[in-house]
Structure formats: structure tokens, C-alpha cells
Design a protein around this motif. Structure first.
Motif, PDB file in Angstrom:
ATOM      1  N   ILE A   1       0.776  -1.236  -0.270  1.00 33.30           N
ATOM      2  CA  ILE A   1      -0.171   0.064   0.052  1.00 33.30           C
ATOM      3  C   ILE A   1       0.727   1.156  -0.060  1.00 33.30           C
ATOM      4  N   PHE A   2       2.182   1.056   0.230  1.00 31.14           N
ATOM      5  CA  PHE A   2       3.057   2.343   0.571  1.00 31.14           C
ATOM      6  C   PHE A   2       4.051   2.260  -0.536  1.00 31.14           C
ATOM      7  N   ARG A   3       3.977   1.353  -1.503  1.00 31.21           N
ATOM      8  CA  ARG A   3       5.206   1.285  -2.590  1.00 31.21           C
ATOM      9  C   ARG A   3       4.436   2.177  -3.451  1.00 31.21           C
ATOM     10  N   LYS A   4       5.664   2.739  -4.354  1.00 30.78           N
ATOM     11  CA  LYS A   4       5.469   3.638  -5.423  1.00 30.78           C
ATOM     12  C   LYS A   4       5.624   2.702  -6.662  1.00 30.78           C
ATOM     13  N   ASP A   5       4.849   1.540  -6.719  1.00 35.48           N
ATOM     14  CA  ASP A   5       4.935   0.673  -7.778  1.00 35.48           C
ATOM     15  C   ASP A   5       3.366   0.333  -8.120  1.00 35.48           C
ATOM     16  N   GLN A   6       3.344  -0.783  -8.585  1.00 39.51           N
ATOM     17  CA  GLN A   6       1.709  -0.985  -9.124  1.00 39.51           C
ATOM     18  C   GLN A   6       0.690  -0.513  -8.282  1.00 39.51           C
ATOM     19  N   ILE A   7      -0.300   0.187  -8.875  1.00 41.04           N
ATOM     20  CA  ILE A   7      -1.631   0.311  -8.137  1.00 41.04           C
ATOM     21  C   ILE A   7      -2.118  -0.567  -7.175  1.00 41.04           C
ATOM     22  N   TYR A   8      -2.610  -0.188  -5.886  1.00 45.16           N
ATOM     23  CA  TYR A   8      -2.824  -1.317  -4.948  1.00 45.16           C
ATOM     24  C   TYR A   8      -4.201  -0.593  -4.289  1.00 45.16           C
ATOM     25  N   ALA A   9      -4.108   0.200  -3.532  1.00 46.73           N
ATOM     26  CA  ALA A   9      -5.122   0.599  -2.420  1.00 46.73           C
ATOM     27  C   ALA A   9      -6.060   1.487  -3.571  1.00 46.73           C
ATOM     28  N   SER A  10      -5.688   2.155  -4.385  1.00 50.08           N
ATOM     29  CA  SER A  10      -6.711   3.019  -5.419  1.00 50.08           C
ATOM     30  C   SER A  10      -7.331   1.988  -5.948  1.00 50.08           C
ATOM     31  N   ILE A  11      -7.003   0.669  -6.369  1.00 51.38           N
ATOM     32  CA  ILE A  11      -7.984  -0.315  -6.955  1.00 51.38           C
ATOM     33  C   ILE A  11      -8.954  -0.872  -5.859  1.00 51.38           C
ATOM     34  N   SER A  12      -8.491  -1.012  -4.721  1.00 51.04           N
ATOM     35  CA  SER A  12      -9.641  -1.496  -3.775  1.00 51.04           C
ATOM     36  C   SER A  12     -10.717  -0.169  -3.470  1.00 51.04           C
ATOM     37  N   PHE A  13     -10.308   1.112  -3.602  1.00 49.64           N
ATOM     38  CA  PHE A  13     -11.162   2.031  -3.273  1.00 49.64           C
ATOM     39  C   PHE A  13     -12.050   2.166  -4.673  1.00 49.64           C
ATOM     40  N   ALA A  14     -11.770   2.094  -5.874  1.00 56.31           N
ATOM     41  CA  ALA A  14     -12.503   1.815  -6.983  1.00 56.31           C
ATOM     42  C   ALA A  14     -13.315   0.598  -7.036  1.00 56.31           C
ATOM     43  N   GLY A  15     -12.795  -0.353  -6.743  1.00 54.39           N
ATOM     44  CA  GLY A  15     -13.783  -1.437  -6.857  1.00 54.39           C
ATOM     45  C   GLY A  15     -14.913  -1.402  -5.509  1.00 54.39           C
ATOM     46  N   CYS A  16     -14.875  -0.749  -4.404  1.00 51.19           N
ATOM     47  CA  CYS A  16     -15.931  -0.448  -3.583  1.00 51.19           C
ATOM     48  C   CYS A  16     -17.015   0.292  -4.379  1.00 51.19           C
ATOM     49  N   TRP A  17     -16.428   1.270  -5.033  1.00 52.05           N
ATOM     50  CA  TRP A  17     -17.471   2.141  -5.427  1.00 52.05           C
ATOM     51  C   TRP A  17     -18.090   1.441  -6.588  1.00 52.05           C
ATOM     52  N   ILE A  18     -17.633   1.082  -7.405  1.00 44.54           N
ATOM     53  CA  ILE A  18     -18.294   0.080  -8.672  1.00 44.54           C
ATOM     54  C   ILE A  18     -19.328  -0.997  -7.718  1.00 44.54           C
ATOM     55  N   TYR A  19     -18.990  -1.681  -6.801  1.00 45.80           N
ATOM     56  CA  TYR A  19     -19.945  -2.213  -5.987  1.00 45.80           C
ATOM     57  C   TYR A  19     -21.103  -1.695  -5.418  1.00 45.80           C
ATOM     58  N   PHE A  20     -20.949  -0.453  -5.112  1.00 45.56           N
ATOM     59  CA  PHE A  20     -21.952   0.394  -4.406  1.00 45.56           C
ATOM     60  C   PHE A  20     -22.812   0.924  -5.689  1.00 45.56           C
ATOM     61  N   VAL A  21     -22.297   1.152  -6.805  1.00 48.92           N
ATOM     62  CA  VAL A  21     -22.933   1.535  -8.001  1.00 48.92           C
ATOM     63  C   VAL A  21     -23.918   0.302  -8.494  1.00 48.92           C
ATOM     64  N   CYS A  22     -23.193  -0.649  -8.710  1.00 47.26           N
ATOM     65  CA  CYS A  22     -23.964  -2.096  -9.077  1.00 47.26           C
ATOM     66  C   CYS A  22     -25.000  -2.427  -7.964  1.00 47.26           C
ATOM     67  N   GLN A  23     -25.120  -2.229  -6.758  1.00 47.31           N
ATOM     68  CA  GLN A  23     -25.938  -2.232  -5.846  1.00 47.31           C
ATOM     69  C   GLN A  23     -27.075  -1.670  -6.183  1.00 47.31           C
ATOM     70  N   TRP A  24     -26.677  -0.233  -6.148  1.00 51.10           N
ATOM     71  CA  TRP A  24     -27.980   0.830  -6.523  1.00 51.10           C
ATOM     72  C   TRP A  24     -28.826   0.726  -7.846  1.00 51.10           C
ATOM     73  N   TYR A  25     -27.936   0.146  -8.983  1.00 57.15           N
ATOM     74  CA  TYR A  25     -28.528  -0.100 -10.178  1.00 57.15           C
ATOM     75  C   TYR A  25     -29.304  -1.324 -10.290  1.00 57.15           C
ATOM     76  N   PHE A  26     -28.590  -2.558  -9.901  1.00 48.97           N
ATOM     77  CA  PHE A  26     -29.331  -3.777 -10.305  1.00 48.97           C
ATOM     78  C   PHE A  26     -29.958  -4.147  -8.829  1.00 48.97           C
ATOM     79  N   HIS A  27     -29.793  -3.708  -7.802  1.00 45.37           N
ATOM     80  CA  HIS A  27     -30.590  -4.181  -6.637  1.00 45.37           C
ATOM     81  C   HIS A  27     -30.327  -5.648  -6.344  1.00 45.37           C
ATOM     82  N   ASN A  28     -29.314  -6.112  -6.724  1.00 46.93           N
ATOM     83  CA  ASN A  28     -28.881  -7.750  -6.716  1.00 46.93           C
ATOM     84  C   ASN A  28     -27.397  -7.878  -6.070  1.00 46.93           C
ATOM     85  N   GLU A  29     -27.540  -8.324  -5.000  1.00 48.96           N
ATOM     86  CA  GLU A  29     -26.313  -8.556  -3.961  1.00 48.96           C
ATOM     87  C   GLU A  29     -25.097  -9.357  -4.757  1.00 48.96           C
TER      88      GLU A  29
END
Length: 205
Positions: A145-173
Motif C-alpha cells: 500500500i505504500f510502495r510507489k509501484d503498481q496500483i493497490y489501495a486505489s484499486i480497492s477504493f475504486a472497486g468498492c465504488w463499483i460495488y455501490f453503483v452496481c448495488q444501486w443499479y441492479f438491486h442484486n447482492e
């Protein structure tokens, strides 16, 4: 907790425990060290999440089969000769799976407890990254999470928001969990494969 969520939880625990035990064996740790690193990697993020949200007792205390499973895995890893020859690069896949599973499940739990999307995404990132950060710190490595190499925490953050949007749009867990988890896992693997970074050194081509 639904059967699907519980299955994902166990998959994440196994994946993160494997990543921790591979690193522990590469550092020539004894069976106690292998178990400790595997345990912290697999359950550290969820423990931090539960403590922050005042969710007591923490999850693994209520589900003792999880630390028992990690103990059994540690015994196998400690006395399986081939495990001692695994390179640390082998942790990329199990680490990516664990990151995906725990990021999404951490965010889901925060939503279930009434937190906003933003707070839930932060708690999801903490859940997905903290165990690995502890693993690397205890093994004298700079955490991903602290290395200046391949993205890591930012992928987790984006994935959480994709989950939220899918939950709002599809209403399917099930759909929402699957899309969010696959996004984090696949993008993390692609980031490692193609050396995708948020920032590069000015001298680097």
C-alpha cells in the motif's frame, strides 16, 4: 450472513493466509511464525474494521473455524518442502483475491451498519489492505500500500465504488459482489502484469 458471503469470506481468508505463509517461509520462519503471519494477513484487516465500527466480539472470535483453518494451513506449509521454495512473486494472485474479497465485504458490512458510501469505501480499503500491510511490515518489507509501484489501495477504493453503483443499479447482492470482487482482483493482476502505476519517477521512461 448468507452462504455466498460466508463462502467469499472463507476464500479470502485462505487466499490471504497463503500469501502470508509464502512470505513467512521465504523468511525462514518456524511454524509459529508461519501461523502468526498467516493469521495476521488473513484476519488483521477484518479485526481493524470491527474495532473501528465497535463490532464486538470481532468476527473471527465468533467463527473459531477460521483461525483453526489457518492453523491447519500453517502446519501444512511449515512441513511441506515445496512451500519453502516458493518465491515471493507467487503471492500476487492470492493477495489480489484477498484484496478483492475483503475490500468488498468490508464495504458491504459498513453499508449494512448504515454508513455512507464514502465511509464504507474507506472501511473497505482498510479491511482489504491492513492485513497485507501488517504482513509486509513484520517481514521487514515495505507494504504494497505504500510502495510507489503498481496500483493497490486505489484499486480497492475504486472497486468498492463499483460495488455501490452496481448495488444501486441492479438491486442484486450477488451481481454487485461478483462485479466488485472481479474488478479488484483482475485489475490488480493487470497492474502487476503491465506495470500500471499512479505516478512514475521523473527519470523513469
Amino acid at each position: 450472513m448468507s452462504d455466498t458471503v460466508y463462502l467469499l469470506e472463507m476464500i479470502g481468508i485462505v487466499a490471504f493466509a497463503i500469501s502470508g505463509m509464502i512470505v513467512a517461509r521465504s523468511k525462514n520462519m518456524d511454524p509459529v511464525g508461519v501461523f502468526t503471519i498467516g493469521f495476521i494477513t488473513a484476519l488483521g484487516g477484518g479485526t481493524l474494521r470491527d474495532l473501528i465500527m465497535d463490532n464486538h466480539p470481532v468476527y473471527w472470535i465468533r467463527h473459531e473455524e477460521q483461525p483453526i483453518l489457518i492453523l491447519a494451513m500453517a502446519i501444512v506449509f511449515s512441513y511441506w518442502n515445496r512451500a519453502g521454495r516458493m518465491r515471493e512473486s507467487r503471492i500476487v494472485l492470492p493477495d489480489a483475491i484477498g484484496l478483492g474479497v475483503f475490500s468488498i465485504l468490508g464495504a458491504q458490512l459498513a453499508l449494512d451498519l448504515g454508513h455512507s458510501w464514502f465511509i464504507a469505501s474507506l472501511l473497505g480499503v482498510m479491511t482489504g489492505t491492513f492485513g497485507g500491510a501488517l504482513r509486509d511490515t513484520l517481514c521487514n518489507e515495505v507494504p504494497y500500500i505504500f510502495r510507489k509501484d503498481q496500483i493497490y489501495a486505489s484499486i480497492s477504493f475504486a472497486g468498492c465504488w463499483i460495488y455501490f453503483v452496481c448495488q444501486w443499479y441492479f438491486h442484486n447482492e450477488t451481481i454487485s459482489l461478483t462485479v466488485g470482487l472481479l474488478f479488484i482482483t483482475v485489475v490488480r493482476m493487470l497492474a502487476v502484469r503491465f506495470d500500471i502505476r499512479l505516478q512514475r519517477d521523473s527519470m523513469q521512461p
